[in-house]
Design an enzyme around this catalytic site. Structure first.
Site, PDB file in Angstrom:
ATOM      1  N   LYS A 155       1.027  -1.415  -0.112  1.00 11.67           N
ATOM      2  CA  LYS A 155      -0.218  -0.223  -0.013  1.00 11.67           C
ATOM      3  C   LYS A 155       0.903   1.076   0.189  1.00 11.67           C
ATOM      4  O   LYS A 155       0.597   2.093  -0.765  1.00 11.67           O
ATOM      5  CB  LYS A 155      -1.523   0.367   1.089  1.00 11.67           C
ATOM      6  N   ASN A 156       1.763   1.216   0.882  1.00  9.53           N
ATOM      7  CA  ASN A 156       2.867   2.754   0.856  1.00  9.53           C
ATOM      8  C   ASN A 156       4.103   2.314  -0.087  1.00  9.53           C
ATOM      9  O   ASN A 156       4.609   4.094  -0.001  1.00  9.53           O
ATOM     10  CB  ASN A 156       3.609   2.561   2.068  1.00  9.53           C
TER      11      ASN A 156
ATOM     12  N   ARG B  22      -4.203  11.398   3.877  1.00 11.56           N
ATOM     13  CA  ARG B  22      -3.715  11.934   4.288  1.00 11.56           C
ATOM     14  C   ARG B  22      -2.577  11.832   3.357  1.00 11.56           C
ATOM     15  O   ARG B  22      -1.735  12.736   3.148  1.00 11.56           O
ATOM     16  CB  ARG B  22      -3.398  12.092   5.626  1.00 11.56           C
TER      17      ARG B  22
ATOM     18  N   CYS C  32      -4.150  12.823  12.918  1.00 12.21           N
ATOM     19  CA  CYS C  32      -4.850  11.617  12.815  1.00 12.21           C
ATOM     20  C   CYS C  32      -4.434  11.267  13.911  1.00 12.21           C
ATOM     21  O   CYS C  32      -3.711  11.391  14.710  1.00 12.21           O
ATOM     22  CB  CYS C  32      -4.552  10.953  11.253  1.00 12.21           C
TER      23      CYS C  32
ATOM     24  N   ARG D   1       0.312  15.319  11.744  1.00 10.54           N
ATOM     25  CA  ARG D   1       1.118  14.416  10.422  1.00 10.54           C
ATOM     26  C   ARG D   1       1.473  15.373  10.011  1.00 10.54           C
ATOM     27  O   ARG D   1       1.265  16.427   9.302  1.00 10.54           O
ATOM     28  CB  ARG D   1       0.324  13.543  10.267  1.00 10.54           C
ATOM     29  N   PRO D   2       2.540  16.389  10.459  1.00  7.85           N
ATOM     30  CA  PRO D   2       3.142  17.865   9.503  1.00  7.85           C
ATOM     31  C   PRO D   2       3.765  17.408   8.338  1.00  7.85           C
ATOM     32  O   PRO D   2       4.160  16.134   7.499  1.00  7.85           O
ATOM     33  CB  PRO D   2       4.746  17.864  10.416  1.00  7.85           C
TER      34      PRO D   2
ATOM     35  N   ASP E  96       5.975  20.385   7.363  1.00  9.11           N
ATOM     36  CA  ASP E  96       7.149  21.143   7.147  1.00  9.11           C
ATOM     37  C   ASP E  96       8.704  20.541   6.201  1.00  9.11           C
ATOM     38  O   ASP E  96       8.804  21.374   5.539  1.00  9.11           O
ATOM     39  CB  ASP E  96       7.386  21.503   8.079  1.00  9.11           C
ATOM     40  N   LEU E  97       8.705  19.466   5.914  1.00  8.68           N
ATOM     41  CA  LEU E  97       9.958  18.931   5.394  1.00  8.68           C
ATOM     42  C   LEU E  97       9.459  18.707   4.000  1.00  8.68           C
ATOM     43  O   LEU E  97      10.292  19.241   3.564  1.00  8.68           O
ATOM     44  CB  LEU E  97      10.452  17.553   5.944  1.00  8.68           C
TER      45      LEU E  97
ATOM     46  N   ASP F 211       5.239   0.794  11.525  1.00 10.53           N
ATOM     47  CA  ASP F 211       3.917   0.035  11.959  1.00 10.53           C
ATOM     48  C   ASP F 211       3.986  -0.812  11.827  1.00 10.53           C
ATOM     49  O   ASP F 211       2.545  -2.120  11.493  1.00 10.53           O
ATOM     50  CB  ASP F 211       3.759   0.055  10.328  1.00 10.53           C
TER      51      ASP F 211
ATOM     52  N   ARG G  27      -8.425   0.384   4.413  1.00 12.00           N
ATOM     53  CA  ARG G  27      -7.852   0.459   3.816  1.00 12.00           C
ATOM     54  C   ARG G  27      -6.059   0.580   3.339  1.00 12.00           C
ATOM     55  O   ARG G  27      -5.282   0.398   3.029  1.00 12.00           O
ATOM     56  CB  ARG G  27      -7.433   2.291   4.806  1.00 12.00           C
TER      57      ARG G  27
HETATM   58  C1  EPZ Z   1       4.444   6.577   5.686  1.00 14.17           C
HETATM   59  O1  EPZ Z   1       4.234   8.000   6.042  1.00 14.17           O
HETATM   60  C2  EPZ Z   1       3.729   5.420   6.019  1.00 14.17           C
HETATM   61  N1  EPZ Z   1       2.839   5.769   4.911  1.00 14.17           N
HETATM   62  C3  EPZ Z   1       3.120   5.673   8.072  1.00 14.17           C
HETATM   63  O2  EPZ Z   1       2.436   4.228   7.774  1.00 14.17           O
HETATM   64  C4  EPZ Z   1       5.176   5.192   8.143  1.00 14.17           C
HETATM   65  O3  EPZ Z   1       4.008   5.118  10.000  1.00 14.17           O
HETATM   66  C5  EPZ Z   1       5.835   6.821   7.871  1.00 14.17           C
HETATM   67  O4  EPZ Z   1       6.238   6.422   7.531  1.00 14.17           O
HETATM   68  C6  EPZ Z   1       6.971   5.752   8.811  1.00 14.17           C
HETATM   69  O5  EPZ Z   1       7.097   4.836   8.736  1.00 14.17           O
HETATM   70  C7  EPZ Z   1       2.931   5.655   3.826  1.00 14.17           C
HETATM   71  O6  EPZ Z   1       3.794   5.802   2.922  1.00 14.17           O
HETATM   72  C8  EPZ Z   1       1.231   5.889   2.924  1.00 14.17           C
HETATM   73  P1  EPZ Z   1       7.183  10.601   7.894  1.00 14.17           P
HETATM   74  P2  EPZ Z   1       4.542   9.333   6.272  1.00 14.17           P
HETATM   75  O7  EPZ Z   1       7.166  11.870   7.131  1.00 14.17           O
HETATM   76  O8  EPZ Z   1       5.736   9.328   5.112  1.00 14.17           O
HETATM   77  C9  EPZ Z   1       7.230  13.823  11.083  1.00 14.17           C
HETATM   78  C10 EPZ Z   1       1.095   3.443   8.208  1.00 14.17           C
HETATM   79  O9  EPZ Z   1       0.149   2.823   8.757  1.00 14.17           O
HETATM   80  N2  EPZ Z   1       7.434  14.419  10.070  1.00 14.17           N
HETATM   81  O10 EPZ Z   1       8.025   9.155   7.150  1.00 14.17           O
HETATM   82  O11 EPZ Z   1       3.641  10.467   6.584  1.00 14.17           O
HETATM   83  C11 EPZ Z   1       5.877  12.806  11.368  1.00 14.17           C
HETATM   84  O12 EPZ Z   1       5.672  13.312  12.201  1.00 14.17           O
HETATM   85  C12 EPZ Z   1       1.304   4.435   7.721  1.00 14.17           C
HETATM   86  O13 EPZ Z   1       0.633   1.776   6.689  1.00 14.17           O
HETATM   87  C13 EPZ Z   1       7.961  15.695  10.003  1.00 14.17           C
HETATM   88  O14 EPZ Z   1       8.172  16.640  11.483  1.00 14.17           O
HETATM   89  O15 EPZ Z   1       5.264   9.579   7.684  1.00 14.17           O
HETATM   90  C14 EPZ Z   1       6.784  11.171  12.128  1.00 14.17           C
HETATM   91  O16 EPZ Z   1       6.600  11.459  13.641  1.00 14.17           O
HETATM   92  C15 EPZ Z   1       0.671   5.408   8.916  1.00 14.17           C
HETATM   93  N3  EPZ Z   1       7.887  16.736   8.975  1.00 14.17           N
HETATM   94  C16 EPZ Z   1       8.115  11.047  11.393  1.00 14.17           C
HETATM   95  O17 EPZ Z   1       8.781  12.524  10.662  1.00 14.17           O
HETATM   96  C17 EPZ Z   1       7.144  16.842   7.580  1.00 14.17           C
HETATM   97  O18 EPZ Z   1       7.194  17.042   6.672  1.00 14.17           O
HETATM   98  C18 EPZ Z   1       8.048   9.836  10.025  1.00 14.17           C
HETATM   99  O19 EPZ Z   1       6.921  10.812   8.889  1.00 14.17           O
HETATM  100  C19 EPZ Z   1       7.203  14.920   7.475  1.00 14.17           C
HETATM  101  C20 EPZ Z   1       6.914  14.272   8.826  1.00 14.17           C
END
Ligand code: EPZ
Length: 384
Positions: free
Chosen positions: A22-23, A56, A80, A85-86, A88-89, A271, A363
């Site tokens: 999915k991801n 999202r 969520c 779920r920022p 900013d990066l 996850d 989902r």
């Molecule tokens: C992906 O989400 C996955 N979703 C998530 O899987 C997974 O938990 C996550 O990566 C971490 O492995 C999809 O790929 C669709 P991140 P993503 O940006 O990319 C912080 C599931 O259950 N952050 O890697 O949205 C954030 O808050 C889902 O399948 C910032 O601070 O996650 C978190 O603490 C849930 N600023 C950390 O980084 C940003 O701009 C990792 O988030 C982006 C993220």
């Protein structure tokens, strides 16, 4: 809303085929926006619009639309149940490539008359960002010049997206490491791609086999993507063997408690945290599970406690004292992996576990109830 009833105490045995990730499918479907030509994505379950609209992860259309149309607008994902779920990066990356970012009315608009390659750092206190790495990569593939992403996420889904983009004609090196280099090209063409197996679905079925299996074999998996899940399961006392694209799990002589820390790939994945809590809830001894990626990702704990689990949540750490058996109860699904954990807990609970709001599971899992029933579980889906 549909619910599912899990009749506890059935032993699992046999074979299960793992679906496409999915991801991986989500950003790859978004990446098809980068070309006018048709693309064929196989082994992906097309997320229906009415879910994508709410999902999202639709933030990952920003990068390809910016790359191709030089502008994009998407609703801010907000939070969520697993936490804030920022993005900013993601936005920092787009700005480095020359985009202007405007947030108004709950939407974010990115605009760049010209995209110019640059060095972008995506390092964060949480490690990196998976979708942020993909988004910036998708914006950079059509930019003028070279982009270097420093502090890139190393997840297999990032590598899969890069491989799809390369098949479309993009020039990308270093995917799967902390530094990805992208040489912008003029345009991309259509491509065919089979997404990688879903390593989290695979991990979920390994835990199902651990919780109530005699011997369960997973097919169409990539064991290399699952090392960080396989080693704690072996440490917990289970026999796991992998052979090509198959992995088998069987009970060992003694189960052991664990200390687990969720960290970015190649470490133990966030996850899989909820699913492992379901297993450790009835593993004799004291286990400690700490969440370093989404510190609030513990919606499953209260529900597991309704089933008799003995868990003390201390900030982002769950201290789990194993109990001999959980008892079936009505529980509430909240997010994708917490919901899966409740189904897994129901497999070994005494009596029936009623998991409500099961759309959360649908989902991210392709027919998890049917696949578990084919292994010997007794799970009914009740249309609400
Ligand atoms: C992906 O989400 C996955 N979703 C998530 O899987 C997974 O938990 C996550 O990566 C971490 O492995 C999809 O790929 C669709 P991140 P993503 O940006 O990319 C912080 C599931 O259950 N952050 O890697 O949205 C954030 O808050 C889902 O399948 C910032 O601070 O996650 C978190 O603490 C849930 N600023 C950390 O980084 C940003 O701009 C990792 O988030 C982006 C993220």
């Amino acid at each position: 809303m549909d619910k599912i009833l899990v009749h506890g105490g059935r032993r699992l045995r046999g074979n299960v085929k793992i679906s496409g990730s999915k991801n991986s499918a989500l950003p790859i479907l978004a990446a098809t926006l980068l070309t006018k030509e048709p693309c064929t994505i196989s082994r992906a379950t097309q997320a229906p619009y009415d879910i994508v609209r709410k999902m999202r992860a639709s933030v990952c259309i920003l990068g390809p639309l910016l790359g191709r149309e030089h502008e994009a607008t998407v609703s801010l994902p907000g939070g969520c149940v697993i936490g804030d779920r920022p993005i900013d990066l993601h936005l920092r990356g787009f700005e480095a490539l020359g985009a202007a970012v405007k947030v108004s009315g709950g939407n974010v608009k990115v605009l760049a008359p010209k995209l110019t390659g640059a060095t972008v750092s995506l390092r964060s206190t949480f490690g990196s960002t998976v979708l942020g790495t993909g988004n910036v990569m998708m914006a950079a593939v059509l930019a003028d010049g070279t982009t270097v992403i420093d502090g890139a996420a190393e997840e297999p889904e990032v590598v899969d997206l890069a491989n799809f983009l390369i098949a479309m004609g993009a020039k990308i090196e270093g995917a799967g490491t902390r530094t990805i280099t992208i040489e912008g090209v003029k345009e991309l063409h259509g491509a065919e791609h089979e997404v990688i197996p879903d390593r989290i679905e695979a991990g979920t079925f390994l835990v199902a086999g651990a919780i109530s299996g005699d011997e369960v074999t997973l097919h169409r998996v990539n064991p290399e993507h699952l090392q960080a899940v396989i080693s704690p399961l072996r440490e917990a006392g289970f026999h796991i063997e992998s052979n090509g694209n198959k992995i088998s799990i069987a009970p060992g002589t003694k189960r052991r408690p664990l200390k687990l820390d969720t960290v970015p790939y190649p470490g133990f994945p966030t996850d899989m945290q909820a699913q492992m809590c379901a297993l450790l809830a009835n593993t004799d001894g004291i286990s400690v599970v700490s969440e370093h990626v989404f510190p609030n990702r513990f919606m499953h704990i209260a529900e597991l406690k309704r089933m008799g689990a003995n868990i003390d949540l201390q900030g982002a750490t769950a201290v789990i004292t194993g109990v001999p058996q959980l008892s079936g109860a009505p529980v509430m699904a909240s997010d994708l992996r917490a919901s899966a954990a409740l189904v897994l807990a129901g497999l070994q609970a005494d009596g029936i576990t009623e998991v409500n709001r099961v759309y959360h599971i649908d989902r991210g899992y392709d027919s998890i109830d049917e696949k578990l029933n084919e292994l010997g579980a007794e799970i009914e889906r009740v249309k609400a």
